[in-house]
Design an enzyme around this catalytic site. Structure first.
Site: not given
Ligand code: NAP
Length: 264
Positions: A156, A163
């Site tokens: 990470y 984070k």
């Molecule tokens: P996701 O579906 O890929 O969503 C991430 C989003 O962030 C995408 O819509 C992406 O857009 C957007 N993004 C990235 N750069 C950006 C920017 N400059 N401006 C606006 N939007 C931007 O993944 P997710 O896992 O649901 O992630 C959502 C949150 O949950 C994140 O903060 C992640 O760290 C957190 N999280 C995820 C997990 C896991 O295991 N999945 C666990 C804990 C926390 P693009 O697709 O266009 O890049």
């Protein structure tokens, strides 16, 4: 059954890339409770997916790259124009260059650090600043974090640092907005198979290990993030909680040591 009617409330959901996104999981109970939602998306390539997902909902869809102050201003102007107020903000986005998940943390380049912290942590401050004037007492802001903020999780790297900054920002924003009755919290989710997660080197191995080793001996479901995200936003369910990071990770974060399974 305990049902909550939030008809008349409004929300902005940032970070839906597709139906597996954690942002989308949180949008579901909000919509079911009657909240009118707007969605922001980073680039035009995501708009057709959002149009398809929100078909029939008359949702406001606005492009916004969170590194661009002009985009952020235009987003909140559009939300203000459509709703005249904002009750809930879901901030569910993060980014770090792929190489930062592959190379050792000590190799982190300055521009990669800046970009990761800008998109993944500063953006919460930038959005809260623009959301707050539209909010009143009872409103809620929610962001998504991960255990790597507090502990070393292999791969990470700078995202863990981002984070940590995000969770600290939650506390400072909650302090600033508390006198106005606006709450700010983070939900720290266990691994979920989303686009962002799958792009992390070694994610498959980590997902498998977490599923085996968590207290519940399984990984979490997106719906569990959705329902508890909803609870953290709804004042009637979590009105006394702010400045907090709450884990939805099947108990993984609270284990101090992993031993081989006992023979049956
Ligand atoms: P996701 O579906 O890929 O969503 C991430 C989003 O962030 C995408 O819509 C992406 O857009 C957007 N993004 C990235 N750069 C950006 C920017 N400059 N401006 C606006 N939007 C931007 O993944 P997710 O896992 O649901 O992630 C959502 C949150 O949950 C994140 O903060 C992640 O760290 C957190 N999280 C995820 C997990 C896991 O295991 N999945 C666990 C804990 C926390 P693009 O697709 O266009 O890049």
């Amino acid at each position: 059954m305990y049902t909550i009617d939030l008809t008349g409330k409004t929300g902005l959901v940032m970070g839906v890339a597709n139906q597996r996104s954690l942002a989308w999981a949180i949008a579901q109970p909000l919509t079911q409770a009657g909240v009118k939602l707007a969605y922001s998306y980073q680039g035009e390539r995501l708009r057709p997916t959002l149009e398809q997902l929100t078909e029939g909902q008359d949702a406001l869809l606005v492009p916004c790259d969170v590194t661009d102050d002009g985009d952020l201003d235009a987003l909140f102007a559009a939300v203000g124009e459509r709703f005249g107020r904002l009750d809930y903000l879901v901030h569910a986005l993060a980014f770090a260059p792929a190489v930062t998940f592959e190379e050792p943390f000590i190799e982190t380049a300055r521009d990669h650090w800046r970009l990761a912290l800008d998109v993944s942590a500063y953006s919460l401050v930038a959005t809260a600043k623009r959301a707050a004037p539209l909010m009143s007492a009872g409103a809620g802001i929610l962001t998504l974090s991960y255990l790597a903020a507090e502990r070393v999780v292999p791969h990470y790297n700078v995202m863990g640092v981002a984070k940590a900054a995000l969770e600290a920002s939650v506390r400072y924003l909650a302090f600033d907005l508390g006198p106005r009755g606006i709450r700010v919290n983070a939900l720290s989710a266990g691994p979920a198979r989303t686009v962002a997660a799958r792009s992390i080197a070694g994610f498959g191995d980590m997902y498998g290990a977490t599923g085996r080793q968590s207290m519940l001996h399984r990984n979490i479901e997106n719906e569990e993030v959705g329902s508890f995200g909803f609870a953290l936003l709804a004042d009637s369910l979590s009105g006394g909680i702010t400045g907090e990071t709450v884990y939805v990770d099947a108990g993984f974060h609270a284990i101090g040591m992993f031993l081989p399974p006992r023979p049956a």
